[in-house]
Design a protein around this motif. Sequence first.
Motif, mmCIF file in Angstrom:
data_model
loop_
_atom_site.group_PDB
_atom_site.id
_atom_site.type_symbol
_atom_site.label_atom_id
_atom_site.label_comp_id
_atom_site.label_asym_id
_atom_site.label_seq_id
_atom_site.Cartn_x
_atom_site.Cartn_y
_atom_site.Cartn_z
ATOM 1 N N LEU A 12 0.852 -1.195 0.000
ATOM 2 C CA LEU A 12 0.000 0.000 0.000
ATOM 3 C C LEU A 12 0.885 1.241 0.000
ATOM 4 C CD1 LEU A 12 -3.287 0.520 1.025
ATOM 5 C CD2 LEU A 12 -1.999 1.598 2.828
ATOM 6 N N THR A 13 0.505 2.227 -0.779
ATOM 7 C CA THR A 13 1.191 3.524 -0.770
ATOM 8 C C THR A 13 0.253 4.538 -0.135
ATOM 9 O OG1 THR A 13 2.472 3.017 -2.744
ATOM 10 C CG2 THR A 13 2.184 5.341 -2.229
ATOM 11 N N THR A 14 0.741 5.237 0.869
ATOM 12 C CA THR A 14 -0.137 6.145 1.626
ATOM 13 C C THR A 14 0.598 7.412 2.035
ATOM 14 O OG1 THR A 14 -1.421 6.347 3.695
ATOM 15 C CG2 THR A 14 0.448 4.877 3.760
ATOM 16 N N ASN A 15 -0.185 8.456 2.344
ATOM 17 C CA ASN A 15 0.454 9.652 2.906
ATOM 18 C C ASN A 15 0.571 9.546 4.433
ATOM 19 O OD1 ASN A 15 -2.064 10.438 4.042
ATOM 20 N ND2 ASN A 15 -2.602 11.637 2.227
ATOM 21 N N ALA A 16 0.042 8.470 5.005
ATOM 22 C CA ALA A 16 0.183 8.114 6.428
ATOM 23 C C ALA A 16 -0.643 8.973 7.383
ATOM 24 C CB ALA A 16 1.653 8.111 6.873
ATOM 25 N N TYR A 17 -1.433 9.881 6.850
ATOM 26 C CA TYR A 17 -2.190 10.777 7.721
ATOM 27 C C TYR A 17 -3.169 9.995 8.615
ATOM 28 C CZ TYR A 17 -4.336 15.247 9.015
ATOM 29 O OH TYR A 17 -4.775 16.344 9.696
ATOM 30 N N TYR A 18 -3.761 8.923 8.049
ATOM 31 C CA TYR A 18 -4.718 8.103 8.822
ATOM 32 C C TYR A 18 -4.106 6.784 9.290
ATOM 33 C CZ TYR A 18 -8.024 11.335 6.697
ATOM 34 O OH TYR A 18 -8.686 12.467 6.287
ATOM 35 N N LEU A 19 -2.815 6.659 9.150
ATOM 36 C CA LEU A 19 -2.178 5.359 9.384
ATOM 37 C C LEU A 19 -2.190 4.937 10.855
ATOM 38 C CD1 LEU A 19 -0.814 3.054 7.896
ATOM 39 C CD2 LEU A 19 1.351 4.284 8.066
ATOM 40 N N GLU A 20 -2.123 5.904 11.747
ATOM 41 C CA GLU A 20 -2.128 5.543 13.167
ATOM 42 C C GLU A 20 -3.388 4.728 13.494
ATOM 43 O OE1 GLU A 20 -2.324 8.783 15.967
ATOM 44 O OE2 GLU A 20 -1.350 7.591 17.534
ATOM 45 N N LYS A 21 -4.508 5.144 12.889
ATOM 46 C CA LYS A 21 -5.780 4.458 13.123
ATOM 47 C C LYS A 21 -5.806 3.064 12.484
ATOM 48 C CE LYS A 21 -10.588 5.158 11.754
ATOM 49 N NZ LYS A 21 -11.373 5.925 10.824
ATOM 50 N N TYR A 22 -5.140 2.901 11.354
ATOM 51 C CA TYR A 22 -5.288 1.672 10.571
ATOM 52 C C TYR A 22 -4.132 0.667 10.707
ATOM 53 C CZ TYR A 22 -9.315 3.449 7.996
ATOM 54 O OH TYR A 22 -10.553 3.900 7.642
ATOM 55 N N ALA A 23 -3.031 1.053 11.330
ATOM 56 C CA ALA A 23 -1.818 0.213 11.279
ATOM 57 C C ALA A 23 -2.063 -1.226 11.762
ATOM 58 C CB ALA A 23 -0.701 0.875 12.092
ATOM 59 N N VAL A 24 -2.708 -1.370 12.908
ATOM 60 C CA VAL A 24 -2.927 -2.723 13.456
ATOM 61 C C VAL A 24 -3.811 -3.538 12.510
ATOM 62 C CG1 VAL A 24 -3.963 -4.008 15.364
ATOM 63 C CG2 VAL A 24 -2.591 -1.979 15.838
ATOM 64 N N GLU A 25 -4.899 -2.915 12.031
ATOM 65 C CA GLU A 25 -5.823 -3.625 11.128
ATOM 66 C C GLU A 25 -5.129 -4.035 9.830
ATOM 67 O OE1 GLU A 25 -9.804 -1.894 10.455
ATOM 68 O OE2 GLU A 25 -9.280 -0.544 12.082
ATOM 69 N N LEU A 26 -4.280 -3.172 9.318
ATOM 70 C CA LEU A 26 -3.578 -3.482 8.062
ATOM 71 C C LEU A 26 -2.638 -4.667 8.261
ATOM 72 C CD1 LEU A 26 -2.798 0.131 6.798
ATOM 73 C CD2 LEU A 26 -4.331 -1.514 5.709
ATOM 74 N N LYS A 27 -1.978 -4.670 9.394
ATOM 75 C CA LYS A 27 -1.077 -5.788 9.706
ATOM 76 C C LYS A 27 -1.882 -7.085 9.798
ATOM 77 C CE LYS A 27 2.727 -7.795 11.152
ATOM 78 N NZ LYS A 27 3.871 -7.975 10.267
ATOM 79 N N GLN A 28 -2.981 -7.028 10.535
ATOM 80 C CA GLN A 28 -3.804 -8.231 10.707
ATOM 81 C C GLN A 28 -4.401 -8.701 9.389
ATOM 82 O OE1 GLN A 28 -6.496 -6.822 13.721
ATOM 83 N NE2 GLN A 28 -5.165 -7.465 15.416
ATOM 84 N N ALA A 29 -4.650 -7.747 8.473
ATOM 85 C CA ALA A 29 -5.246 -8.110 7.179
ATOM 86 C C ALA A 29 -4.241 -8.777 6.247
ATOM 87 C CB ALA A 29 -5.830 -6.864 6.516
ATOM 88 N N GLY A 30 -2.951 -8.725 6.608
ATOM 89 C CA GLY A 30 -1.950 -9.404 5.782
ATOM 90 C C GLY A 30 -1.176 -8.491 4.857
ATOM 91 N N LEU A 31 -1.223 -7.182 5.123
ATOM 92 C CA LEU A 31 -0.435 -6.262 4.285
ATOM 93 C C LEU A 31 1.056 -6.564 4.452
ATOM 94 C CD1 LEU A 31 -0.808 -3.631 2.485
ATOM 95 C CD2 LEU A 31 -0.017 -2.394 4.507
ATOM 96 N N ASP A 32 1.777 -6.625 3.319
ATOM 97 C CA ASP A 32 3.196 -6.988 3.380
ATOM 98 C C ASP A 32 4.110 -5.792 3.594
ATOM 99 O OD1 ASP A 32 3.288 -9.904 2.909
ATOM 100 O OD2 ASP A 32 2.192 -9.340 1.110
#
Length: 352
Positions: free
Chosen positions: A126-146
Amino acid sequence: MVKLAKVDSVSITSNIEKQFEEVSSAFLHESKLVDQFRRHKRKLRISLTDRCNFKCSYCMPDHPTWLAKHDILSFEELYKFCEVMVKLGITQIRLTGGEPLMRKGVVNFINTLNELRPLGLQRISLTTNAYYLEKYAVELKQAGLDDLNISLDSINPDTFFNMTQKPLEPVLKGIHAAKDVNIPIKLNCVLVYGQNDKEILSLTDWAYQNGFELRFIEYMPLDQPEHWKREKVVIEDEIINVLSSQYSIYKLERSNDPATIYMLNQHFKLGIISTISKPFCQSCDRLRLTATGELFTCLFANSGTSVRPLLENDKEKDLINTILETVWHKKAGYVAYQAAPVRKITMHSIGG
Ligand code: SF4
Protein backbone atom coordinates in the motif's frame (compact mmCIF):
# COMPACT_ATOMS: atom_id res chain seq x y z
CA MET A 1 18.27 7.38 -24.62
CA VAL A 2 16.63 4.01 -23.95
CA LYS A 3 16.72 1.60 -26.86
CA LEU A 4 14.56 -1.49 -26.82
CA ALA A 5 14.48 -4.31 -29.34
CA LYS A 6 11.04 -4.78 -30.82
CA VAL A 7 9.76 -8.28 -31.57
CA ASP A 8 8.81 -7.97 -35.28
CA SER A 9 8.45 -11.51 -36.42
CA VAL A 10 5.61 -12.58 -34.16
CA SER A 11 2.04 -11.93 -35.19
CA ILE A 12 0.34 -10.10 -32.34
CA THR A 13 -2.99 -11.84 -32.79
CA SER A 14 -1.63 -15.37 -32.87
CA ASN A 15 0.63 -14.54 -29.97
CA ILE A 16 -2.31 -13.38 -27.86
CA GLU A 17 -4.40 -16.44 -28.77
CA LYS A 18 -1.51 -18.71 -27.92
CA GLN A 19 -0.99 -16.94 -24.60
CA PHE A 20 -4.67 -17.25 -23.76
CA GLU A 21 -4.61 -21.01 -24.37
CA GLU A 22 -1.56 -21.33 -22.18
CA VAL A 23 -3.20 -19.33 -19.40
CA SER A 24 -6.28 -21.51 -19.48
CA SER A 25 -4.30 -24.68 -19.24
CA ALA A 26 -1.32 -24.44 -16.90
CA PHE A 27 1.75 -22.51 -15.74
CA LEU A 28 -0.27 -20.08 -13.66
CA HIS A 29 2.85 -18.66 -12.01
CA GLU A 30 4.60 -17.74 -15.23
CA SER A 31 3.88 -14.19 -16.44
CA LYS A 32 1.88 -14.18 -19.69
CA LEU A 33 1.79 -10.41 -19.54
CA VAL A 34 4.49 -9.59 -22.01
CA ASP A 35 4.89 -6.56 -24.25
CA GLN A 36 6.32 -6.14 -27.74
CA PHE A 37 9.76 -5.46 -26.21
CA ARG A 38 9.71 -8.77 -24.28
CA ARG A 39 9.24 -7.09 -20.91
CA HIS A 40 7.21 -9.34 -18.59
CA LYS A 41 4.82 -7.70 -16.13
CA ARG A 42 4.87 -8.77 -12.50
CA LYS A 43 3.60 -5.71 -10.65
CA LEU A 44 0.13 -4.21 -10.67
CA ARG A 45 -0.72 -0.87 -9.08
CA ILE A 46 -4.37 -0.18 -8.40
CA SER A 47 -5.73 3.27 -7.66
CA LEU A 48 -8.64 2.73 -5.26
CA THR A 49 -9.76 6.35 -5.31
CA ASP A 50 -8.69 9.67 -6.79
CA ARG A 51 -9.55 11.43 -3.51
CA CYS A 52 -6.83 12.72 -1.25
CA ASN A 53 -6.76 14.90 1.85
CA PHE A 54 -3.36 16.33 0.81
CA LYS A 55 -2.73 18.84 -1.93
CA CYS A 56 0.79 18.08 -3.10
CA SER A 57 1.51 20.37 -6.01
CA TYR A 58 3.53 17.74 -7.91
CA CYS A 59 0.56 15.39 -7.86
CA MET A 60 -2.75 17.18 -7.70
CA PRO A 61 -4.29 19.79 -10.02
CA ASP A 62 -5.19 23.11 -8.35
CA HIS A 63 -8.91 22.45 -8.67
CA PRO A 64 -9.54 18.71 -8.78
CA THR A 65 -13.01 17.37 -9.53
CA TRP A 66 -13.50 14.12 -7.66
CA LEU A 67 -15.00 11.03 -9.20
CA ALA A 68 -18.50 10.10 -8.07
CA LYS A 69 -18.93 6.82 -6.20
CA HIS A 70 -20.68 5.21 -9.17
CA ASP A 71 -17.70 6.07 -11.39
CA ILE A 72 -15.27 3.85 -9.53
CA LEU A 73 -14.93 0.08 -9.65
CA SER A 74 -16.55 -1.85 -6.83
CA PHE A 75 -14.35 -4.08 -4.65
CA GLU A 76 -15.99 -7.11 -6.29
CA GLU A 77 -14.92 -5.85 -9.73
CA LEU A 78 -11.46 -5.05 -8.45
CA TYR A 79 -11.11 -8.52 -6.97
CA LYS A 80 -12.21 -10.11 -10.26
CA PHE A 81 -9.61 -8.05 -12.11
CA CYS A 82 -6.89 -8.95 -9.61
CA GLU A 83 -7.76 -12.64 -9.86
CA VAL A 84 -7.37 -12.59 -13.64
CA MET A 85 -4.15 -10.60 -13.41
CA VAL A 86 -2.62 -12.98 -10.88
CA LYS A 87 -3.53 -15.92 -13.11
CA LEU A 88 -1.76 -14.08 -15.92
CA GLY A 89 1.40 -13.70 -13.89
CA ILE A 90 1.12 -10.68 -11.56
CA THR A 91 2.91 -11.46 -8.29
CA GLN A 92 2.76 -8.06 -6.56
CA ILE A 93 -0.24 -5.81 -6.08
CA ARG A 94 0.16 -2.29 -4.73
CA LEU A 95 -2.89 -0.29 -3.67
CA THR A 96 -2.62 3.44 -4.27
CA GLY A 97 -4.87 6.47 -4.65
CA GLY A 98 -5.33 9.40 -4.28
CA GLU A 99 -5.07 8.32 -0.68
CA PRO A 100 -6.19 4.67 -0.47
CA LEU A 101 -7.02 4.86 3.25
CA MET A 102 -9.77 7.34 2.34
CA ARG A 103 -11.72 4.56 0.66
CA LYS A 104 -13.98 2.71 3.05
CA GLY A 105 -13.44 -1.05 2.94
CA VAL A 106 -9.76 -1.02 2.01
CA VAL A 107 -8.73 -3.25 4.95
CA ASN A 108 -11.36 -5.81 4.07
CA PHE A 109 -10.23 -5.73 0.43
CA ILE A 110 -6.66 -6.49 1.50
CA ASN A 111 -7.99 -9.38 3.54
CA THR A 112 -9.78 -10.75 0.50
CA LEU A 113 -6.71 -10.39 -1.73
CA ASN A 114 -4.96 -12.98 0.44
CA GLU A 115 -7.14 -15.58 -1.30
CA LEU A 116 -5.04 -15.00 -4.41
CA ARG A 117 -1.80 -16.12 -2.77
CA PRO A 118 -2.30 -19.81 -3.75
CA LEU A 119 -2.63 -18.60 -7.37
CA GLY A 120 0.75 -16.86 -7.26
CA LEU A 121 0.27 -13.52 -5.50
CA GLN A 122 3.33 -12.90 -3.34
CA ARG A 123 3.03 -9.32 -2.04
CA ILE A 124 0.22 -6.97 -1.13
CA SER A 125 1.48 -3.42 -0.63
CA LEU A 126 0.00 0.00 0.00
CA THR A 127 1.19 3.52 -0.77
CA THR A 128 -0.14 6.14 1.63
CA ASN A 129 0.45 9.65 2.91
CA ALA A 130 0.18 8.11 6.43
CA TYR A 131 -2.19 10.78 7.72
CA TYR A 132 -4.72 8.10 8.82
CA LEU A 133 -2.18 5.36 9.38
CA GLU A 134 -2.13 5.54 13.17
CA LYS A 135 -5.78 4.46 13.12
CA TYR A 136 -5.29 1.67 10.57
CA ALA A 137 -1.82 0.21 11.28
CA VAL A 138 -2.93 -2.72 13.46
CA GLU A 139 -5.82 -3.62 11.13
CA LEU A 140 -3.58 -3.48 8.06
CA LYS A 141 -1.08 -5.79 9.71
CA GLN A 142 -3.80 -8.23 10.71
CA ALA A 143 -5.25 -8.11 7.18
CA GLY A 144 -1.95 -9.40 5.78
CA LEU A 145 -0.44 -6.26 4.29
CA ASP A 146 3.20 -6.99 3.38
CA ASP A 147 4.64 -3.49 3.20
CA LEU A 148 4.02 0.24 3.02
CA ASN A 149 5.40 3.08 0.92
CA ILE A 150 4.86 6.36 2.72
CA SER A 151 5.18 9.79 1.15
CA LEU A 152 7.32 12.07 3.29
CA ASP A 153 8.60 15.12 1.43
CA SER A 154 10.11 16.89 4.42
CA ILE A 155 10.81 16.44 8.09
CA ASN A 156 10.48 20.19 8.60
CA PRO A 157 6.87 21.01 9.67
CA ASP A 158 6.77 24.29 7.71
CA THR A 159 8.08 22.84 4.48
CA PHE A 160 5.80 19.85 4.92
CA PHE A 161 2.77 22.09 5.35
CA ASN A 162 3.71 24.24 2.36
CA MET A 163 3.97 21.18 0.15
CA THR A 164 0.89 19.28 1.34
CA GLN A 165 -1.38 21.78 3.13
CA LYS A 166 -1.44 19.36 6.08
CA PRO A 167 0.46 19.15 9.40
CA LEU A 168 3.38 16.76 9.75
CA GLU A 169 2.56 15.41 13.23
CA PRO A 170 -0.21 12.89 12.31
CA VAL A 171 2.03 11.56 9.55
CA LEU A 172 4.91 10.90 11.95
CA LYS A 173 2.50 9.20 14.36
CA GLY A 174 1.26 7.03 11.51
CA ILE A 175 4.79 6.06 10.48
CA HIS A 176 5.69 5.05 14.02
CA ALA A 177 2.40 3.15 14.48
CA ALA A 178 3.21 1.06 11.39
CA LYS A 179 6.75 0.51 12.62
CA ASP A 180 5.42 -0.63 16.02
CA VAL A 181 3.44 -3.45 14.36
CA ASN A 182 6.42 -4.42 12.18
CA ILE A 183 5.09 -3.46 8.76
CA PRO A 184 8.14 -2.87 6.53
CA ILE A 185 8.24 0.78 5.43
CA LYS A 186 9.87 2.71 2.63
CA LEU A 187 9.70 6.49 2.73
CA ASN A 188 9.26 8.32 -0.59
CA CYS A 189 10.33 11.93 -1.08
CA VAL A 190 9.72 13.88 -4.28
CA LEU A 191 12.31 16.65 -4.49
CA VAL A 192 11.25 19.93 -6.09
CA TYR A 193 13.60 22.91 -6.50
CA GLY A 194 12.44 25.87 -4.44
CA GLN A 195 10.37 23.67 -2.12
CA ASN A 196 12.37 20.92 -0.40
CA ASP A 197 15.62 20.72 -2.37
CA LYS A 198 17.59 22.04 0.65
CA GLU A 199 16.37 19.20 2.84
CA ILE A 200 18.11 16.22 1.30
CA LEU A 201 20.48 15.89 4.23
CA SER A 202 18.00 16.57 7.04
CA LEU A 203 15.53 14.01 5.73
CA THR A 204 18.25 11.44 5.11
CA ASP A 205 19.66 11.98 8.61
CA TRP A 206 16.20 11.49 10.13
CA ALA A 207 15.52 8.32 8.15
CA TYR A 208 19.02 7.03 8.95
CA GLN A 209 18.63 7.63 12.67
CA ASN A 210 15.16 6.08 12.79
CA GLY A 211 16.04 3.09 10.59
CA PHE A 212 13.67 3.81 7.68
CA GLU A 213 14.62 3.01 4.11
CA LEU A 214 14.36 6.22 2.09
CA ARG A 215 13.86 6.85 -1.61
CA PHE A 216 14.18 10.16 -3.41
CA ILE A 217 12.04 10.50 -6.53
CA GLU A 218 12.76 12.88 -9.38
CA TYR A 219 9.87 15.26 -9.93
CA MET A 220 7.90 14.02 -12.95
CA PRO A 221 5.53 15.83 -15.32
CA LEU A 222 2.44 14.17 -13.87
CA ASP A 223 0.88 17.19 -12.20
CA GLN A 224 -1.29 19.95 -13.55
CA PRO A 225 -0.33 20.80 -17.16
CA GLU A 226 2.20 23.66 -17.32
CA HIS A 227 3.32 23.24 -13.67
CA TRP A 228 6.26 20.95 -14.30
CA LYS A 229 9.52 22.51 -15.46
CA ARG A 230 12.74 20.68 -16.15
CA GLU A 231 14.67 23.15 -13.97
CA LYS A 232 12.55 22.18 -10.94
CA VAL A 233 13.84 18.59 -11.08
CA VAL A 234 16.57 17.63 -8.61
CA ILE A 235 18.35 14.84 -10.44
CA GLU A 236 20.06 11.73 -9.08
CA ASP A 237 23.62 12.99 -9.57
CA GLU A 238 22.87 16.18 -7.60
CA ILE A 239 21.34 14.18 -4.73
CA ILE A 240 24.39 11.92 -4.55
CA ASN A 241 26.62 14.95 -4.64
CA VAL A 242 24.89 16.47 -1.60
CA LEU A 243 24.88 13.20 0.33
CA SER A 244 28.52 12.48 -0.33
CA SER A 245 29.46 15.46 1.89
CA GLN A 246 28.24 13.46 4.93
CA TYR A 247 28.11 9.80 4.01
CA SER A 248 30.28 7.20 2.36
CA ILE A 249 28.27 6.00 -0.64
CA TYR A 250 28.36 2.72 -2.52
CA LYS A 251 26.12 2.03 -5.53
CA LEU A 252 24.56 -1.44 -5.75
CA GLU A 253 24.02 -3.31 -8.98
CA ARG A 254 20.70 -2.47 -10.62
CA SER A 255 17.81 -4.94 -10.21
CA ASN A 256 14.16 -4.73 -11.35
CA ASP A 257 13.52 -2.18 -8.62
CA PRO A 258 12.60 1.21 -10.14
CA ALA A 259 15.13 2.79 -7.75
CA THR A 260 18.88 2.78 -8.04
CA ILE A 261 20.02 1.57 -4.64
CA TYR A 262 22.94 3.08 -2.75
CA MET A 263 24.47 1.94 0.55
CA LEU A 264 25.30 4.81 2.89
CA ASN A 265 28.00 4.19 5.48
CA GLN A 266 27.89 0.55 4.36
CA HIS A 267 24.56 -0.28 5.96
CA PHE A 268 21.84 2.29 5.24
CA LYS A 269 19.84 1.64 2.07
CA LEU A 270 18.86 4.68 0.02
CA GLY A 271 17.08 4.55 -3.34
CA ILE A 272 16.74 7.14 -6.09
CA ILE A 273 14.03 6.87 -8.73
CA SER A 274 15.45 8.81 -11.63
CA THR A 275 12.75 8.66 -14.30
CA ILE A 276 13.82 12.00 -15.77
CA SER A 277 17.61 11.86 -15.76
CA LYS A 278 18.11 8.10 -16.17
CA PRO A 279 14.91 6.36 -17.34
CA PHE A 280 14.82 2.66 -16.50
CA CYS A 281 12.03 1.66 -18.88
CA GLN A 282 13.94 -1.25 -20.38
CA SER A 283 13.16 -3.30 -17.27
CA CYS A 284 9.66 -1.96 -16.57
CA ASP A 285 7.45 -4.72 -15.17
CA ARG A 286 4.55 -2.54 -13.98
CA LEU A 287 0.93 -2.02 -15.00
CA ARG A 288 -1.61 0.38 -13.52
CA LEU A 289 -5.37 0.38 -13.12
CA THR A 290 -7.24 3.60 -12.39
CA ALA A 291 -10.19 3.73 -9.99
CA THR A 292 -12.50 3.93 -13.02
CA GLY A 293 -11.12 0.73 -14.50
CA GLU A 294 -8.71 1.99 -17.13
CA LEU A 295 -5.62 -0.13 -17.66
CA PHE A 296 -2.51 2.00 -18.23
CA THR A 297 0.68 0.37 -19.45
CA CYS A 298 2.86 3.37 -18.58
CA LEU A 299 2.74 6.30 -16.14
CA PHE A 300 3.09 8.62 -19.09
CA ALA A 301 0.57 7.00 -21.43
CA ASN A 302 -1.99 9.44 -22.82
CA SER A 303 -4.87 7.05 -22.37
CA GLY A 304 -5.78 3.68 -20.92
CA THR A 305 -7.96 0.76 -21.97
CA SER A 306 -11.29 0.54 -20.19
CA VAL A 307 -11.88 -2.92 -18.74
CA ARG A 308 -14.94 -1.97 -16.73
CA PRO A 309 -17.59 -3.18 -19.22
CA LEU A 310 -15.88 -6.57 -19.33
CA LEU A 311 -15.81 -6.78 -15.54
CA GLU A 312 -19.44 -5.73 -15.24
CA ASN A 313 -20.55 -8.39 -17.71
CA ASP A 314 -18.24 -11.05 -16.34
CA LYS A 315 -16.69 -11.77 -19.74
CA GLU A 316 -13.48 -13.39 -18.59
CA LYS A 317 -12.22 -14.57 -21.96
CA ASP A 318 -12.76 -11.14 -23.54
CA LEU A 319 -11.18 -9.52 -20.49
CA ILE A 320 -8.06 -11.64 -20.78
CA ASN A 321 -7.78 -10.97 -24.52
CA THR A 322 -8.17 -7.23 -23.95
CA ILE A 323 -5.55 -7.22 -21.20
CA LEU A 324 -3.03 -9.23 -23.21
CA GLU A 325 -3.49 -7.07 -26.28
CA THR A 326 -3.18 -3.84 -24.28
CA VAL A 327 -0.03 -5.04 -22.57
CA TRP A 328 1.46 -6.22 -25.85
CA HIS A 329 1.17 -2.70 -27.29
CA LYS A 330 2.96 -1.04 -24.37
CA LYS A 331 5.34 1.56 -25.78
CA ALA A 332 9.04 1.78 -24.97
CA GLY A 333 8.39 4.15 -22.04
CA TYR A 334 9.07 7.69 -20.90
CA VAL A 335 11.15 8.56 -23.93
CA ALA A 336 8.39 7.40 -26.29
CA TYR A 337 5.89 9.80 -24.70
CA GLN A 338 8.00 12.93 -24.45
CA ALA A 339 6.80 14.27 -27.77
CA ALA A 340 3.19 13.33 -27.01
CA PRO A 341 0.44 15.93 -26.59
CA VAL A 342 -0.53 17.21 -23.11
CA ARG A 343 -1.37 14.42 -20.70
CA LYS A 344 -4.97 13.82 -19.73
CA ILE A 345 -4.30 12.13 -16.40
CA THR A 346 -2.51 13.42 -13.33
CA MET A 347 -0.63 11.52 -10.64
CA HIS A 348 -3.56 11.57 -8.19
CA SER A 349 -5.67 9.59 -10.68
CA ILE A 350 -3.09 7.01 -11.66
CA GLY A 351 -1.46 6.51 -8.28
CA GLY A 352 2.15 7.30 -9.13
S1 SF4 B 1 8.05 5.61 -17.72
FE1 SF4 B 1 6.57 4.00 -18.23
S2 SF4 B 1 7.77 2.33 -19.12
FE2 SF4 B 1 9.20 3.71 -18.09
S3 SF4 B 1 9.43 2.80 -16.05
FE3 SF4 B 1 7.80 4.36 -15.87
S4 SF4 B 1 5.89 3.22 -16.23
FE4 SF4 B 1 7.58 1.91 -16.92
